[in-house]
Design an enzyme around this catalytic site. Structure first.
Site, PDB file in Angstrom:
ATOM      1  N   SER A 154       0.805  -1.222   0.000  1.00 15.15           N
ATOM      2  CA  SER A 154       0.000   0.000   0.000  1.00 15.15           C
ATOM      3  C   SER A 154       0.837   1.272   0.000  1.00 15.15           C
ATOM      4  O   SER A 154       0.336   2.343  -0.351  1.00 15.15           O
ATOM      5  CB  SER A 154      -0.932   0.020   1.211  1.00 15.15           C
ATOM      6  OG  SER A 154      -0.194  -0.027   2.422  1.00 15.15           O
ATOM      7  N   ASP A 209      -4.001   7.712   8.531  1.00 13.85           N
ATOM      8  CA  ASP A 209      -5.100   6.856   8.981  1.00 13.85           C
ATOM      9  C   ASP A 209      -4.710   5.857  10.067  1.00 13.85           C
ATOM     10  O   ASP A 209      -5.473   4.948  10.378  1.00 13.85           O
ATOM     11  CB  ASP A 209      -5.676   6.095   7.790  1.00 13.85           C
ATOM     12  CG  ASP A 209      -4.647   5.174   7.130  1.00 13.85           C
ATOM     13  OD1 ASP A 209      -3.496   5.127   7.602  1.00 13.85           O
ATOM     14  OD2 ASP A 209      -4.991   4.506   6.133  1.00 13.85           O
ATOM     15  N   HIS A 258      -0.865   4.539   7.363  1.00 13.37           N
ATOM     16  CA  HIS A 258      -0.261   5.265   6.242  1.00 13.37           C
ATOM     17  C   HIS A 258      -0.043   6.730   6.598  1.00 13.37           C
ATOM     18  O   HIS A 258      -0.696   7.268   7.494  1.00 13.37           O
ATOM     19  CB  HIS A 258      -1.147   5.141   5.008  1.00 13.37           C
ATOM     20  CG  HIS A 258      -1.527   3.734   4.684  1.00 13.37           C
ATOM     21  ND1 HIS A 258      -2.751   3.187   5.045  1.00 13.37           N
ATOM     22  CD2 HIS A 258      -0.840   2.749   4.067  1.00 13.37           C
ATOM     23  CE1 HIS A 258      -2.793   1.928   4.644  1.00 13.37           C
ATOM     24  NE2 HIS A 258      -1.646   1.630   4.053  1.00 13.37           N
TER      25      HIS A 258
END
Length: 395
Positions: A41, A346, A349
């Protein structure tokens, strides 16, 4: 949920790549023709989004406010805006890297490279992890699967073995970051660090094996990132917190044992990379020190304009670090008014502003070995960008 390695690719997509890439033979800024990226990610620019759309799955990290500060409000990136890979491409004068998997009805420009990274991906394949009681419910697009995707595209990217070696050799290969999720899944599920540590050599060997394959195919320049200081992650601080003050670093407030674990991964990775350099003296293998490039921010957030600190998430559900397991960003969490003043987006991240600072430290600074800017000078614009409440030269 499992996805096959070739379920979302077609001969039409191959031909699109061939046509676009064949028209791009000059190096960008005299350095590289294109970028090929693998990872999770931290680098995914839309692959999980496409996998999810095919399977009708919903992942909170693909929903608004993710991507709220991106140019087209894209929700394919796990941040509020651009990622490190985006800033790197921009600095090299290349277009932002498109995902390998994309909606066939959308026209994308793949002439300067392809991104194979998938949010949630692991270095180890799912069978190895499942044998150890570790389940990845997001995707089985491990590093091995991503490498197979890359190999599948080659016949359509180049017409002969020698032509493919030239293409790969003139490209910049980004190997990750990858491996973080191999640890995230068990640690955040409650496994103690000492039970996760045996995974580290397996993860490193998997990364090294993939690098060797790419070198055998002609890769000449590879960037291999280490892991971030996970002890500074809002999610880890919330879920793995301690009542004992000695477990926290007095300067940063980060969890010491988790950062030591990340350091262990990074040290072993660097040892293996040094051995690779001995075996392949004509190949440039660049270690990207994500850990210390990020740690400078955690040590002095105000210096970089992060006036809301480094440890509290912008998008979250309350608590000391604004992280709540039952309140997900993208579904029910609230969002801060000014993400540029936050390091963490978040819980896992980082924000676009944090990635911007880290990117500049890596590719224009001293946080790569050998130093990236000495191999491919990245021009620094005379203009400036606002980062938090401070000014930072644009990348």
């Amino acid at each position: 949920m499992a996805f096959s390695s070739n379920s979302c690719w077609s001969i039409t997509s191959f031909l699109v790549i061939l046509q676009l890439l064949s028209s791009s033979s000059l190096y960008a800024d005299g350095c590289y023709t294109s970028i090929f990226s693998f990872g999770d990610s931290l680098a995914d620019t839309g692959n999980l989004k496409q996998l999810a759309s095919i399977s009708d799955q919903v992942f909170s990290l693909l929903l608004p406010p993710y991507g709220e500060n991106f140019f087209d409000q894209s929700t394919g990136r796990c941040s509020n805006g651009r990622l490190i890979i985006d800033f790197l491409a921009e600095s090299l004068g290349l277009p932002l890297l498109p995902p390998f998997l994309h909606d066939k009805d959308n026209v994308v420009t793949l002439g300067h490279g392809v991104n194979y990274a998938v949010a949630g991906a692991t270095a180890l394949n799912s069978s190895i992890l499942e044998a150890r009681g570790i389940v990845n419910s997001m995707t089985n697009a491990s590093l091995g699967v991503q490498l197979e995707w890359f190999k599948q595209t080659l016949p359509s990217l180049c017409n002969s073995v020698s032509e493919c070696r030239t293409l790969i050799g003139s490209s910049l290969i980004i190997m990750g970051e990858i491996g973080g999720n191999d640890y995230n899944y068990p640690i955040l599920a409650g496994k103690p660090i000492n039970e996760v540590e045996p995974l580290v050599p397996l993860v490193i060997d998997t990364i090294i094996s993939a690098i060797n394959e790419l070198i055998d195919m002609g890769a000449q320049t590879l960037i291999v990132p280490g892991n971030f200081p996970i002890g500074c992650s809002s999610a880890y601080l919330t879920l793995c917190g301690s009542e004992n003050k000695i477990d926290y670093d007095n300067t940063t407030g980060c969890l010491i044992n988790l950062n030591k674990f990340a350091e262990y991964h990074n040290e072993l990775l660097q040892t293996k990379l040094n051995h690779l350099r001995e075996l392949h003296p004509n190949v440039v293998i660049i270690y990207a020190d994500y850990y210390n490039a990020a740690m400078q921010i955690f040590l002095s957030p105000d210096k970089y304009g992060f006036t809301n600190g480094a440890l509290k998430a912008c998008c979250g559900g309350g608590g000391p670090y604004n992280v709540n397991e039952s309140v997900e960003c993208g579904i029910s969490a609230s969002v801060c008014d000014d993400p540029d003043t936050y390091v963490n987006w978040d819980g896992i991240h980082l924000t676009e502003s944090a990635y911007r600072v880290i990117s500049r430290s890596l590719f224009q600074g001293a946080y790569t070995t050998p130093q990236f800017n000495s191999l491919c000078p990245v021009p620094t614009s005379t203009s400036t960008l606002q980062v938090g409440n401070g000014l930072w030269n644009s990348v």
